[in-house]
Design a protein around this motif. Structure first.
Motif, short mmCIF file in Angstrom:
data_model
loop_
_atom_site.label_atom_id
_atom_site.label_comp_id
_atom_site.label_asym_id
_atom_site.label_seq_id
_atom_site.Cartn_x
_atom_site.Cartn_y
_atom_site.Cartn_z
N SER A 114 0.86 -1.21 -0.02
CA SER A 114 -0.03 0.13 0.07
C SER A 114 0.96 1.01 -0.06
O SER A 114 2.07 1.43 0.43
CB SER A 114 -1.00 0.06 1.09
OG SER A 114 -0.24 0.16 2.32
N GLU A 115 0.20 2.39 -0.34
CA GLU A 115 1.08 3.62 -0.40
C GLU A 115 1.37 4.14 1.14
O GLU A 115 2.44 4.40 1.25
CB GLU A 115 0.01 4.81 -0.90
CG GLU A 115 -0.22 4.60 -2.46
CD GLU A 115 1.26 4.89 -3.21
OE1 GLU A 115 1.94 5.42 -3.22
OE2 GLU A 115 1.33 3.95 -4.23
N ILE A 116 0.79 3.59 2.10
CA ILE A 116 1.14 4.03 3.40
C ILE A 116 2.26 3.09 3.80
O ILE A 116 3.30 3.90 4.58
CB ILE A 116 0.10 3.35 4.28
CG1 ILE A 116 -1.21 4.29 4.13
CG2 ILE A 116 0.29 3.85 5.94
CD1 ILE A 116 -2.58 4.03 4.98
N GLN A 117 2.47 2.12 3.19
CA GLN A 117 3.78 1.22 3.42
C GLN A 117 5.02 1.67 2.60
O GLN A 117 6.21 1.70 3.36
CB GLN A 117 3.62 -0.20 3.47
CG GLN A 117 2.53 -0.81 4.09
CD GLN A 117 2.26 -2.15 3.88
OE1 GLN A 117 2.02 -2.42 2.62
NE2 GLN A 117 2.35 -3.17 4.73
N LYS A 118 4.78 2.62 1.79
CA LYS A 118 5.91 2.91 0.97
C LYS A 118 6.65 3.99 1.30
O LYS A 118 6.22 5.33 1.40
CB LYS A 118 5.49 3.26 -0.45
CG LYS A 118 6.41 3.71 -1.59
CD LYS A 118 5.95 3.81 -2.87
CE LYS A 118 7.09 4.29 -3.74
NZ LYS A 118 6.46 4.71 -5.16
N PRO A 119 7.84 3.86 1.92
CA PRO A 119 8.66 5.04 2.30
C PRO A 119 8.96 6.27 1.30
O PRO A 119 9.10 5.71 -0.13
CB PRO A 119 10.05 4.62 2.80
CG PRO A 119 9.66 3.01 2.95
CD PRO A 119 8.61 2.89 1.80
#
Length: 349
Positions: free
Chosen positions: A2-7
């Motif tokens: 997910s986008e939340i997990q992507k640094p």
């Protein structure tokens, strides 16, 4: 993912062509460039959580990228150079440097510090972090001769490790990092034990003749040895900026006395050097040349350098698989003619 997990520091689908000296165009699914220990730890933690493989990349000078990498490529750009300690009694000087430092620039810098021992390793492409892995060597000197210790990170745990020479198990173009510790650690810094007293190592091949010729009536200095080796290497080896290559592609094979006697009896000009009791080291480039590969230019762009048969090149458009197929053909030809098995120096990904 997910986008939340992507640094923010994570990139995706990055072409690695400009990051490997062979000039091979392959894609990394995930990519991160790290400049500090903390950034490297963060990247490794992300990889563990996402359960993706990790491929550390430095100068890209000792790898053959055979295909797209479905994991995280971490470009190591941890830099820094410092004199740690000088022992006035023994003239030993400890120099510590980040794994992302350019190797040749480090060699030149040590000479500026009047720290000697690396000059014979001038102009070897790549970054410092790869030097202990490969136990790089040239003109009679290897990393093991000047190595003190290294620091790194355990890929699985993220823990910092410190290793001395014994733990690294150095061999000819070999170390523990190519064996039992393969893919276990990422080196972050290396410390070298150099000398304040310049003692030239000129016993390899025609190096002494070239150095003395360059010196003339002047004294031989570390800088002169370095300059001479740079000139020799530039004459023999292609510039990766001009012709894609990974330097010496094969190790010089070591054979027993019996095979040496057999080969030398039928090949009077066999190039060989004593390598210990009952052992001889052969010049891999000479073997390849004798099999007719020097200067080879294939339609797919893969070939062999015309001035040094030990160097496989990408003249443009070759894939990693093209290079590896050519390497296998060379190995087979040498084995059939000389009963000698060649071993690749670069690692394949």
């Amino acid at each position: 993912m997910s986008e939340i997990q992507k640094p923010q520091w994570l990139k995706e689908n990055i072409d690695l062509k400009s990051l490997n000296t062979m000039g091979l165009s392959v894609s990394a699914r995930f990519f991160a460039e790290v400049h500090s220990l903390e950034e490297l730890q963060a990247a490794l933690q992300w990889a563990r959580l996402q359960q993706v493989a990790v491929f550390p990349l430095g100068g890209g000078s000792n790898v053959v990228l055979a295909g797209d990498y479905d994991g995280l490529v971490i470009l190591i750009r941890i830099i820094g150079r410092q004199v740690l300690k000088v022992n006035e009694e023994s003239n030993q000087i400890l120099v510590k440097t980040g794994a992302g430092e350019n190797w040749h620039q480090l060699v030149r810098w040590t000479l500026q510090q009047n720290a000697y021992g690396l000059e014979n390793l001038s102009l070897i492409p790549g970054c410092v972090g790869a030097a202990p892995i490969q136990n790089i060597g040239a003109y009679g000197v290897e990393i093991k001769d000047v190595f003190h210790s290294l620091e790194g990170l355990d890929i699985q745990t993220g823990q910092i490790v410190v290793m001395g020479a014994e733990e690294c198990s150095f061999g000819y173009r070999d170390s523990v990092f190519k064996g039992e510790c393969l893919d276990r650690f990422i080196i972050t810094s290396v410390t070298f034990a150099l000398s304040r007293e310049f003692q030239p190592c000129l016993g390899y091949g025609h190096l002494q003749k070239e150095v003395l010729k360059a010196a003339g009536t002047d004294a031989v200095t570390g800088r002169l040895v370095s300059d001479t080796i740079c000139r020799i290497r530039e004459e023999k080896l292609p510039d990766p900026e001009m012709v894609g290559n990974a330097g010496s592609f094969f190790k010089n094979p070591v054979i027993n006395e019996q095979l040496y006697q057999e080969l030398s009896s039928r090949e009077p000009d066999l190039v060989a050097y004593p390598a210990g009791e009952g052992l001889w080291k052969l010049a891999a480039g000479w073997l390849i040349d004798r099999c007719g590969f020097r200067g080879l230019a294939q339609d797919n762009g893969a070939g062999v350098y015309e001035h040094q048969a030990l160097v496989l090149v990408n003249r443009g458009g070759a894939s990693g698989r093209d290079i590896l197929e050519l390497a296998e053909n060379i190995k087979q030809a040498v084995l059939e003619r000389f009963q000698v098995e060649l071993e690749m120096e670069p690692r394949t990904y």
